[in-house]
Design an enzyme around this catalytic site. Structure first.
Site, PDB file in Angstrom:
ATOM      1  N   PHE A 143       0.856  -1.189   0.000  1.00  0.00           N
ATOM      2  CA  PHE A 143       0.000   0.000   0.000  1.00  0.00           C
ATOM      3  C   PHE A 143       0.891   1.237   0.000  1.00  0.00           C
ATOM      4  O   PHE A 143       1.685   1.443   0.907  1.00  0.00           O
ATOM      5  CB  PHE A 143      -0.930   0.044   1.217  1.00  0.00           C
ATOM      6  CG  PHE A 143      -1.926   1.176   1.100  1.00  0.00           C
ATOM      7  CD1 PHE A 143      -3.066   1.039   0.312  1.00  0.00           C
ATOM      8  CD2 PHE A 143      -1.707   2.392   1.724  1.00  0.00           C
ATOM      9  CE1 PHE A 143      -3.975   2.085   0.171  1.00  0.00           C
ATOM     10  CE2 PHE A 143      -2.613   3.444   1.587  1.00  0.00           C
ATOM     11  CZ  PHE A 143      -3.743   3.294   0.815  1.00  0.00           C
ATOM     12  N   ASP A 227       9.062   2.955   1.853  1.00  0.00           N
ATOM     13  CA  ASP A 227       7.859   3.641   2.315  1.00  0.00           C
ATOM     14  C   ASP A 227       7.768   3.403   3.819  1.00  0.00           C
ATOM     15  O   ASP A 227       7.398   2.320   4.267  1.00  0.00           O
ATOM     16  CB  ASP A 227       6.638   3.075   1.579  1.00  0.00           C
ATOM     17  CG  ASP A 227       5.337   3.737   2.019  1.00  0.00           C
ATOM     18  OD1 ASP A 227       5.301   4.325   3.113  1.00  0.00           O
ATOM     19  OD2 ASP A 227       4.347   3.636   1.265  1.00  0.00           O
ATOM     20  N   LYS A 256       1.929   9.834   8.340  1.00  0.00           N
ATOM     21  CA  LYS A 256       1.178   9.295   9.486  1.00  0.00           C
ATOM     22  C   LYS A 256       1.652   9.820  10.856  1.00  0.00           C
ATOM     23  O   LYS A 256       1.295  10.926  11.217  1.00  0.00           O
ATOM     24  CB  LYS A 256       1.179   7.777   9.443  1.00  0.00           C
ATOM     25  CG  LYS A 256       0.342   7.228   8.273  1.00  0.00           C
ATOM     26  CD  LYS A 256      -0.289   5.878   8.536  1.00  0.00           C
ATOM     27  CE  LYS A 256      -1.429   5.608   7.577  1.00  0.00           C
ATOM     28  NZ  LYS A 256      -1.076   4.921   6.342  1.00  0.00           N
TER      29      LYS A 256
HETATM   30  C1  LIG Z   1      -1.198   5.287   4.919  1.00  0.00           C
HETATM   31  C2  LIG Z   1      -0.126   4.887   3.999  1.00  0.00           C
HETATM   32  C3  LIG Z   1       0.099   5.579   2.780  1.00  0.00           C
HETATM   33  C4  LIG Z   1      -0.802   6.673   2.307  1.00  0.00           C
HETATM   34  O1  LIG Z   1      -0.774   7.790   3.139  1.00  0.00           O
HETATM   35  P1  LIG Z   1      -1.930   8.906   2.999  1.00  0.00           P
HETATM   36  O2  LIG Z   1      -1.550   9.933   4.026  1.00  0.00           O
HETATM   37  O3  LIG Z   1      -3.224   8.226   3.274  1.00  0.00           O
HETATM   38  O4  LIG Z   1      -1.875   9.439   1.620  1.00  0.00           O
HETATM   39  C5  LIG Z   1       1.157   5.170   1.994  1.00  0.00           C
HETATM   40  N1  LIG Z   1       1.966   4.171   2.373  1.00  0.00           N
HETATM   41  C6  LIG Z   1       1.794   3.495   3.531  1.00  0.00           C
HETATM   42  C7  LIG Z   1       2.747   2.411   3.895  1.00  0.00           C
HETATM   43  C8  LIG Z   1       0.734   3.823   4.369  1.00  0.00           C
HETATM   44  O5  LIG Z   1       0.554   3.129   5.497  1.00  0.00           O
END
Ligand SMILES: *Cc1c(COP(=O)(O)O)cnc(C)c1O
Length: 410
Positions: A143, A227, A256
């Site tokens: 994700f 990420d 986050k």
């Molecule tokens: C939540 C998340 C995203 C996306 O972040 P947003 O602030 O919702 O755009 C991308 N990568 C990871 C691993 C995430 O947990």
């Protein structure tokens, strides 16, 4: 203004009429919080062990956090990137000191931080005349967000369906270094990886896998991107999830937990890549906003003052032990538990669906989120106590034993 509504039912009725229906919110309206507790507009208490999906790292209404935001709001909020602001410079310096990276590009969300990673990788090679290096290698189930560039790297087909054509990305199984190797070619600008797949279902990387990616990227002359949006800022019991894994990324994304609930994202990279996105190639109006920067600085200060990274390790180990025990107690419902630090998933057996179980969890007074199809995810505020974790697991035990009985009688 219309008269103020105060009950859950009244507010939910307006929400269902007025909000764009792209989410499935629980049918109550949260009004205030303190630490790991949230209260709805009718005063009902919930134990919050999801922290707004790993965001509210210092809990709700932490006094030092509230003070820092209030003071910054009363001093200077926003000037745009035509000008420097002090909080932003201090934050960039703090993040570099803590991670070993040399440069920070700010933005406002996780998806935007991943867009920056993608643009960094493509433009780095473009500027060197390697214009064919456009493709990314990412992982099934990964994700990376919902904007189109980030979505192209997200590995869940149902999120991608209907939004094509997306950028060129090859998805390979997470944990399979051989598959990564086979996907590499001279058109690959970057490999992007989560050190724990969060949204996909809380899958920690298999031992040794992350270190292998560094060697593969080097062998093929591509960049390696991590990420760290969900795993960063102490969540795993280390400042970054990649620390100590041998991953050694060329750049990372954070968001986050960084702002503790105030929207902020960041891309961090090395001095070597400092000229990949020269002035004028990328930017955002709100990015590096003084208020967001002050919020993140306050989060870092509280994380230090309260030893929250070490705490994520010890409290996370306690949570993991409780969830393993719960899974052993209720084998008819639970398959097991997996996670790292304060990011854990209780994996239910096939046939159970997280989205269907969560309303019962909420009814019991506990807030969790789902990850993947059948995983109940714990991503509590880093300030959580072991007693609160124990309370949450006890509430969940009540809900899941009810489910076991349901299924046995079905
Ligand atoms: C939540 C998340 C995203 C996306 O972040 P947003 O602030 O919702 O755009 C991308 N990568 C990871 C691993 C995430 O947990």
């Amino acid at each position: 203004m219309a008269p103020k509504k105060t009950s859950n039912a009244e507010l939910v009725a307006v929400a269902q009429k007025r909000l764009y229906p792209n989410y499935r919110q629980a049918p109550f309206v949260l009004a205030r919080g303190r630490g790991c507790e949230l209260f709805d507009v009718e005063g009902r208490r919930f134990l919050d062990l999801c922290a707004g999906v790993a965001v509210c790292s210092v809990g709700h209404a932490h006094p030092a956090f509230v003070r820092a935001i209030g003071e910054q709001a009363a001093t200077l909020m926003h000037v745009s990137n035509w000008f420097y602001n002090e909080a932003n410079i201090r934050l960039a310096d703090e993040l570099c000191r803590r991670t070993g990276f040399a440069r920070v590009l700010f933005c406002n969300s996780g998806s935007e931080a991943n867009e920056a990673l993608l643009k960094l990788a493509r433009h780095h090679f473009y500027a060197q005349g390697q214009k064919e290096r456009m493709r990314v290698v990412a992982f099934d189930n990964a994700f990376h967000g919902r904007t189109l560039g980030a979505l192209s790297m997200t590995g869940t087909p149902k999120y991608r369906e209907g939004f094509g054509p997306l950028g060129p990305v090859t998805h390979v199984p997470y944990g399979d270094a051989g598959a990564v190797e086979r996907a590499m070619a001279p058109d690959v600008c970057a490999i992007i990886v989560e050190t724990v797949q969060g949204e996909g279902g809380v899958f920690p990387a298999p031992a040794g896998f992350l270190a292998e990616l560094r060697a593969i990227a080097d062998r093929h002359g591509s960049l390696l991107l991590a990420d760290e949006i969900q795993t960063g800022l102490g969540r795993t019991g280390r400042f970054l999830g990649s620390e100590g894994t041998g991953l050694k990324p060329d750049a990372i994304s954070m968001a986050k937990g960084l702002g503790g609930g105030f929207p902020i994202g960041a891309m961090l990279t090395t001095e070597k890549l400092a000229d990949a996105l020269p002035a004028g190639t990328h930017g955002s109006t709100f990015a590096g906003n003084a208020l967001a920067s002050a919020a993140a600085l306050a989060v870092l200060q509280i994380v230090d003052d309260e030893g929250l990274i070490e705490g994520a390790k010890t409290k996370g180990a306690a949570l993991g032990a409780m969830l393993h025990e719960l899974a052993r107690e209720l084998p008819q419902v639970c398959e097991g538990a997996r996670g790292e630090g304060l990011l854990w998933g209780l994996v239910m057996r096939p046939g159970f669906v997280a989205r269907e179980v969560l309303p019962r969890v909420n009814d019991a007074g506990l807030l969790l989120t789902g990850a993947g199809e059948r995983v109940l995810r714990f991503s509590p505020p880093l300030v959580v106590s072991v007693a609160e974790l124990r309370e949450g697991v006890a509430l969940l035990r009540g809900v899941l034993s009810g489910l076991g009985a349901l299924r046995a009688t079905a």
